[in-house]
Design a protein around this motif. Sequence first.
Motif, mmCIF file in Angstrom:
data_model
loop_
_atom_site.group_PDB
_atom_site.id
_atom_site.type_symbol
_atom_site.label_atom_id
_atom_site.label_comp_id
_atom_site.label_asym_id
_atom_site.label_seq_id
_atom_site.Cartn_x
_atom_site.Cartn_y
_atom_site.Cartn_z
ATOM 1 N N LEU A 1 -7.594 -3.395 2.366
ATOM 2 C CA LEU A 1 -7.567 -4.454 1.354
ATOM 3 C C LEU A 1 -7.349 -3.878 -0.039
ATOM 4 C CD1 LEU A 1 -10.545 -6.658 2.648
ATOM 5 C CD2 LEU A 1 -8.080 -7.012 3.009
ATOM 6 N N ALA A 2 -7.948 -2.727 -0.325
ATOM 7 C CA ALA A 2 -7.813 -2.110 -1.646
ATOM 8 C C ALA A 2 -6.390 -1.613 -1.887
ATOM 9 C CB ALA A 2 -8.807 -0.957 -1.783
ATOM 10 N N LEU A 3 -5.776 -0.992 -0.880
ATOM 11 C CA LEU A 3 -4.408 -0.496 -1.056
ATOM 12 C C LEU A 3 -3.433 -1.637 -1.326
ATOM 13 C CD1 LEU A 3 -4.050 2.372 1.587
ATOM 14 C CD2 LEU A 3 -4.497 2.543 -0.857
ATOM 15 N N ASP A 4 -3.683 -2.788 -0.704
ATOM 16 C CA ASP A 4 -2.839 -3.951 -1.000
ATOM 17 C C ASP A 4 -2.986 -4.385 -2.447
ATOM 18 O OD1 ASP A 4 -1.280 -4.470 1.219
ATOM 19 O OD2 ASP A 4 -2.805 -5.661 2.231
ATOM 20 N N LYS A 5 -4.170 -4.226 -3.015
ATOM 21 C CA LYS A 5 -4.368 -4.578 -4.426
ATOM 22 C C LYS A 5 -3.522 -3.692 -5.333
ATOM 23 C CE LYS A 5 -7.498 -7.804 -3.837
ATOM 24 N NZ LYS A 5 -7.228 -9.229 -4.180
ATOM 25 N N PHE A 6 -3.330 -2.459 -4.897
ATOM 26 C CA PHE A 6 -2.503 -1.516 -5.663
ATOM 27 C C PHE A 6 -1.036 -1.566 -5.234
ATOM 28 C CE2 PHE A 6 -6.748 0.367 -6.107
ATOM 29 C CZ PHE A 6 -6.790 0.585 -7.479
ATOM 30 N N LYS A 7 -0.682 -2.510 -4.383
ATOM 31 C CA LYS A 7 0.676 -2.705 -3.879
ATOM 32 C C LYS A 7 1.227 -1.469 -3.176
ATOM 33 C CE LYS A 7 1.846 -6.351 -7.182
ATOM 34 N NZ LYS A 7 2.828 -6.878 -8.166
ATOM 35 N N ILE A 8 0.362 -0.817 -2.447
ATOM 36 C CA ILE A 8 0.781 0.290 -1.585
ATOM 37 C C ILE A 8 0.944 -0.294 -0.189
ATOM 38 C CG2 ILE A 8 0.117 2.517 -0.597
ATOM 39 C CD1 ILE A 8 -1.416 3.071 -3.170
ATOM 40 N N ASP A 9 2.181 -0.494 0.206
ATOM 41 C CA ASP A 9 2.503 -1.230 1.425
ATOM 42 C C ASP A 9 2.551 -0.307 2.633
ATOM 43 O OD1 ASP A 9 3.305 -3.104 3.246
ATOM 44 O OD2 ASP A 9 5.379 -3.218 2.536
ATOM 45 N N ASP A 10 1.570 -0.448 3.487
ATOM 46 C CA ASP A 10 1.449 0.353 4.701
ATOM 47 C C ASP A 10 1.352 -0.607 5.881
ATOM 48 O OD1 ASP A 10 0.717 1.970 6.798
ATOM 49 O OD2 ASP A 10 -1.000 2.887 5.795
ATOM 50 N N PRO A 11 2.449 -0.847 6.592
ATOM 51 C CA PRO A 11 2.465 -1.883 7.634
ATOM 52 C C PRO A 11 1.422 -1.725 8.736
ATOM 53 C CG PRO A 11 4.699 -1.185 7.105
ATOM 54 C CD PRO A 11 3.785 -0.252 6.394
ATOM 55 N N VAL A 12 1.010 -0.498 9.035
ATOM 56 C CA VAL A 12 0.072 -0.294 10.141
ATOM 57 C C VAL A 12 -1.300 0.194 9.692
ATOM 58 C CG1 VAL A 12 1.999 0.218 11.684
ATOM 59 C CG2 VAL A 12 0.763 2.100 10.600
ATOM 60 N N GLY A 13 -1.501 0.377 8.407
ATOM 61 C CA GLY A 13 -2.788 0.858 7.909
ATOM 62 C C GLY A 13 -3.019 2.340 8.123
ATOM 63 N N ALA A 14 -1.947 3.127 8.265
ATOM 64 C CA ALA A 14 -2.083 4.547 8.595
ATOM 65 C C ALA A 14 -2.746 5.346 7.484
ATOM 66 C CB ALA A 14 -0.704 5.129 8.909
ATOM 67 N N ILE A 15 -2.422 5.040 6.236
ATOM 68 C CA ILE A 15 -2.996 5.794 5.122
ATOM 69 C C ILE A 15 -4.505 5.589 5.060
ATOM 70 C CG2 ILE A 15 -2.998 6.045 2.608
ATOM 71 C CD1 ILE A 15 -0.035 5.180 2.661
ATOM 72 N N SER A 16 -4.940 4.359 5.299
ATOM 73 C CA SER A 16 -6.376 4.069 5.300
ATOM 74 C C SER A 16 -7.078 4.705 6.491
ATOM 75 C CB SER A 16 -6.600 2.552 5.316
ATOM 76 O OG SER A 16 -6.105 1.956 4.136
ATOM 77 N N VAL A 17 -6.525 4.524 7.682
ATOM 78 C CA VAL A 17 -7.150 5.047 8.902
ATOM 79 C C VAL A 17 -7.244 6.562 8.866
ATOM 80 C CG1 VAL A 17 -6.869 5.322 11.394
ATOM 81 C CG2 VAL A 17 -6.501 3.089 10.343
ATOM 82 N N HIS A 18 -6.139 7.218 8.589
ATOM 83 C CA HIS A 18 -6.074 8.670 8.716
ATOM 84 C C HIS A 18 -6.377 9.415 7.417
ATOM 85 C CE1 HIS A 18 -4.285 8.176 12.726
ATOM 86 N NE2 HIS A 18 -3.590 7.191 12.180
ATOM 87 N N GLY A 19 -6.093 8.798 6.283
ATOM 88 C CA GLY A 19 -6.311 9.464 5.011
ATOM 89 C C GLY A 19 -7.689 9.230 4.439
ATOM 90 N N VAL A 20 -7.999 7.970 4.120
ATOM 91 C CA VAL A 20 -9.289 7.648 3.515
ATOM 92 C C VAL A 20 -10.432 7.976 4.471
ATOM 93 C CG1 VAL A 20 -10.692 5.807 2.517
ATOM 94 C CG2 VAL A 20 -8.224 5.863 2.082
ATOM 95 N N VAL A 21 -10.295 7.573 5.722
ATOM 96 C CA VAL A 21 -11.355 7.862 6.693
ATOM 97 C C VAL A 21 -11.353 9.345 7.077
ATOM 98 C CG1 VAL A 21 -12.307 7.275 8.952
ATOM 99 C CG2 VAL A 21 -11.287 5.493 7.532
#
Length: 414
Positions: A318-338
């Motif tokens: 949800l936060a990355l969408d606020k910054f308009k970082i478009d990740d269709p599968v959520g890979a940056i959040s799943v693998h990067g942030v976590v």
Amino acid sequence: MEITFELGYALDTFYFLICGVLVMWMAAGFTMLEAGLVRAKNTTEILTKNVALYAIASIMYMVCGYSIMYGGSDFVFFLDGITADGATGVAEDAATYAPAADFFFQVVFVATAMSIVSGAVAERMKLWSFLIFAVFLTAFIYPMEGSWTWGGEAVFGLYTLGDFGFSDFAGSGIVHMAGASAALAGVIVLGARKGKYGPDGKVNAIPGANLPMAALGTFILWMGWFGFNGGSVLATATVESANSVAVVFMNTNMAAAGGLVAALLLARALFGKADLTMALNGALAGLVAITAEPSTPTPLVAAVIGACGGLIVVGSILALDKFKIDDPVGAISVHGVVGLFGLLVVPLTNPAAKFGGQILGAATIFIWVFVTSLIVWMAIKAVMGVRVTDEEEFEGVDMSECGLEAYPDFTISR
């Protein structure tokens, strides 16, 4: 109980190879997950990217990646030195598995890092630009940071991460955060999909075409992760190592379960519905979170670590969408942030790891991979471009990049 060296060598080598096969099977999981979460008109390119990146990773890691990561300049020709019994100068106090098995296990990890990039840049990137980047990541960018972490080399001769208490058992940072860092650089250069973000800041949902396929991909990844984490024990031929493998398998499973349930509950609280995509990413987030240290927590602690990962991934998407970082599968959040979270919680159960070392290691991995990837992405953009045209994006990249559609019988004539 004693076992002969030859028997232990054979058992450990076989176990290593089987775990490598499980990790290789994760490539199918990533393929199915990504294909399910993109629109039907972009499915063929996703499939093409994933099978091609695996082949490229295998070749480039053979040519130079493995030597960069672990030293030595003659790996391409290592088979010439294998003796009749299959060992290359292996002594009883040295390696406990065949060198070829080590290469195979390591190369599937490289492919995993590159697979993470695929989903994040989906639906608007040129196929050949992506594959050229795959060459650089698997041949040089990933092996360099791997040499500083698992390889034990000093970072540009300045410091050794191990001296600061850095620990990453199976790759929350070394593999997953590295892949996400490369993906983030690519997404920044590439930009968002058309129609994803409105002029008023509204985030427009772009549903995937095949959620059953996405769910199947998640189960495949969940299964493959037992090889990912379990294989990182590196042995199973003794009572001690066999017990360690069992603990790792158990904690890996518990973390995934905790991540899925936590993400599902949070999505229900936020959206009033049971969001399948968030649940799937929650399971993967739990797996990423425990990957940095699956051998020391109790199963309850592993489930809690996974649950925290599941909560984090929902908030991060949800936060990355606020910054308009478009990740269709959520890979940056799943693998990067976590992945970062996974590194930071290691000292809670492993006293040999230090918070300072974990932070230093995470910063080293992120800065190196992000900066070098950004340079490569920008160079590719300058030479041949990275994004398809607006018309090609609207029509779908399957036809423009691959010349065929994944679901031709269900495509409406234009």
